[in-house]
Design an enzyme around this catalytic site. Structure first.
Site, short mmCIF file in Angstrom:
data_model
loop_
_atom_site.label_atom_id
_atom_site.label_comp_id
_atom_site.label_asym_id
_atom_site.label_seq_id
_atom_site.Cartn_x
_atom_site.Cartn_y
_atom_site.Cartn_z
N TRP A 143 1.01 -1.33 -0.30
CA TRP A 143 -0.08 -0.23 0.46
C TRP A 143 0.70 1.06 -0.17
O TRP A 143 0.37 2.35 -0.82
CB TRP A 143 -0.92 0.22 1.28
CG TRP A 143 -1.78 -0.78 1.18
CD1 TRP A 143 -2.30 -1.91 1.73
CD2 TRP A 143 -3.30 -0.88 -0.35
NE1 TRP A 143 -3.32 -2.97 1.49
CE2 TRP A 143 -3.67 -2.29 0.09
CE3 TRP A 143 -3.66 -0.22 -1.04
CZ2 TRP A 143 -5.25 -1.84 -0.63
CZ3 TRP A 143 -4.38 0.19 -1.71
CH2 TRP A 143 -5.14 -1.44 -1.74
N ASP A 150 -1.15 6.93 6.54
CA ASP A 150 -2.43 5.63 6.47
C ASP A 150 -2.58 5.16 6.91
O ASP A 150 -1.88 4.02 7.34
CB ASP A 150 -2.01 4.90 4.25
CG ASP A 150 -3.22 4.15 4.29
OD1 ASP A 150 -4.22 4.27 4.76
OD2 ASP A 150 -2.38 3.73 2.44
N LYS A 159 -11.94 -0.97 6.35
CA LYS A 159 -11.65 -2.11 7.06
C LYS A 159 -11.55 -2.50 8.72
O LYS A 159 -12.06 -2.96 8.72
CB LYS A 159 -9.88 -1.86 7.06
CG LYS A 159 -9.26 -1.52 6.14
CD LYS A 159 -9.60 -2.57 4.29
CE LYS A 159 -9.51 -2.45 3.09
NZ LYS A 159 -8.09 -1.68 3.23
#
Ligand SMILES: *Cc1c(COP(=O)(O)O)cnc(C)c1O
Length: 366
Positions: free
Chosen positions: A103, A172, A196
């Site tokens: 990511w 993030d 999530k």
């Protein structure tokens, strides 16, 4: 077949059962209006109240200082991969990225469209560790330093907050938002998609320090411009209202459970149940990530060896499905197995998985 399904998916991931009951009750009659939130204007009093209430619960849970804005933006986590450089890169034209998994690698790639990107640690394709901060090549002239606090695919989670010597730290937190207390004042910006650990897809929660506003590049689309959205109180256009509403109900549920300290204790307990089986299996299960940075949210592991044994992993997944333990397949980039133990996954569910893992290795590891 057992009736209850245990969902260990990485995202969109399990929501608390209690939240579903609330959503069901409120679905066709939002706050006594007689109509659903799904058909309510975002400019009405009920929505304005919701908009404020969700900001307030974020602020309470994370103790967000008053000089930070809380924004709900469209485009999810990846929208902010562009949003971050578009809003901050103009400060010096260059940014530092700490790439610790898929990511953050993606975030760095997106940022390159808008300025110079300096990779702070050496590139690798086996993300299993976070090099000691003393080895990082930070650029004192960077507009910001970007990290991903929990790599959802590789299962690498920061166990410290880097010291960036005054350069704004941008994080993030898509997959460990609200899994523990975080000192927000150490960050310039925290962002993440909700699907999530705190809701469903479509909305990014962005927490930004006010002095970092007013830096957007001229090409920054208004929809990603934090300053424009802060002025509009996250109602610049029609926001992802239902996703924001669900996030609010999930965060209120976290509060009722006792808040982030309780979430952290549970995350430690749940992830330990799995990591302990991995350890006790004497190499039958292999967790590739270094112990100090093993994620408490996403636990990737292989079976048989560090590169996995295809037949055994298939058999493991098949047997798991038969017990209604689902969405355990590892991400296609890394293969193997991945168990996600987000807030909504209960200790009891993790115990069922742990028990299955124990029986599976005892059967094969004679
Ligand atoms: C899932 C994820 C994203 C991307 O989120 P989208 O909402 O799908 O854009 C970004 N970062 C991390 C750490 C993630 O887990």
């Amino acid at each position: 077949m057992p009736s209850k399904v245990h969902n260990f998916g990485a995202g969109p991931a399990k929501l608390p059962e209690e939240v579903y009951d609330i959503i069901k009750n409120e679905l066709t009659n939002f706050e006594g209006t007689g109509i659903s939130l799904l058909e309510t204007s975002h400019r009405t009093a009920p929505y304005l109240r919701l908009n404020k209430n969700v900001q307030d619960v974020v602020r309470r849970l994370l103790d967000v200082p008053s000089n930070y804005k809380i924004l709900f933006l469209s485009g999810g986590g990846q929208g902010e991969f562009a949003g971050v450089p578009l809003n901050l890169m103009s400060r010096t034209g260059t940014a530092d990225y700490v790439v610790t998994g898929a990511w953050s690698a993606k975030a760095a790639k997106e940022a390159k469209k808008y300025g110079k990107v300096n990779l702070v640690i050496p590139p690798t394709d086996r993300y299993t560790d976070i090099p000691n901060q003393s080895t990082w090549k930070l650029d004192p002239n960077a507009s910001y330093v970007h990290i991903c606090t929990n790599e959802t695919i590789h299962g690498v989670e920061f166990d410290f907050i880097p010291d960036t010597k005054g350069v704004p730290l941008v994080a993030d937190m898509s997959s460990n938002f609200m899994s523990k207390k975080v000192d927000v004042s150490k960050f310039g910006v925290i962002y993440g998609g909700a699907q999530k650990n705190i809701g469903t897809s479509g909305v990014a929660l962005v927490i930004v320090r006010e002095d970092l506003l007013n830096n957007a590049l001229p090409i920054c689309p208004s929809i990603l411009d934090w300053t424009v959205n802060a002025k509009a109180d996250s109602i610049l256009n029609t926001p992802p209202m239902f996703a924001i509403y669900i996030m609010g109900r999930v965060l209120e549920w976290i509060e009722r459970q006792g808040g982030l300290d309780v979430m952290e204790q549970l995350a430690t307990k749940k992830s330990s149940l799995i990591y302990n089986i991995i350890e006790e299996s004497n190499g039958f299960y292999v967790a590739p990530v270094a112990k100090n940075v093993r994620s408490k949210m996403n636990i990737p592991f292989r079976i048989g060896s560090i590169d996995g044994n295809d037949a055994l992993e298939k058999e493991f997944l098949k047997g798991a499905e038969e017990l209604n333990l689902i969405q355990l397949k590892g991400h296609r980039d890394v293969g193997g197995i991945r168990a996600s133990t987000y807030n909504a996954v209960t200790v009891e569910e993790v115990k069922v998985l742990a028990q299955y893992m124990r029986e599976f290795y005892k059967k094969h590891n004679k």
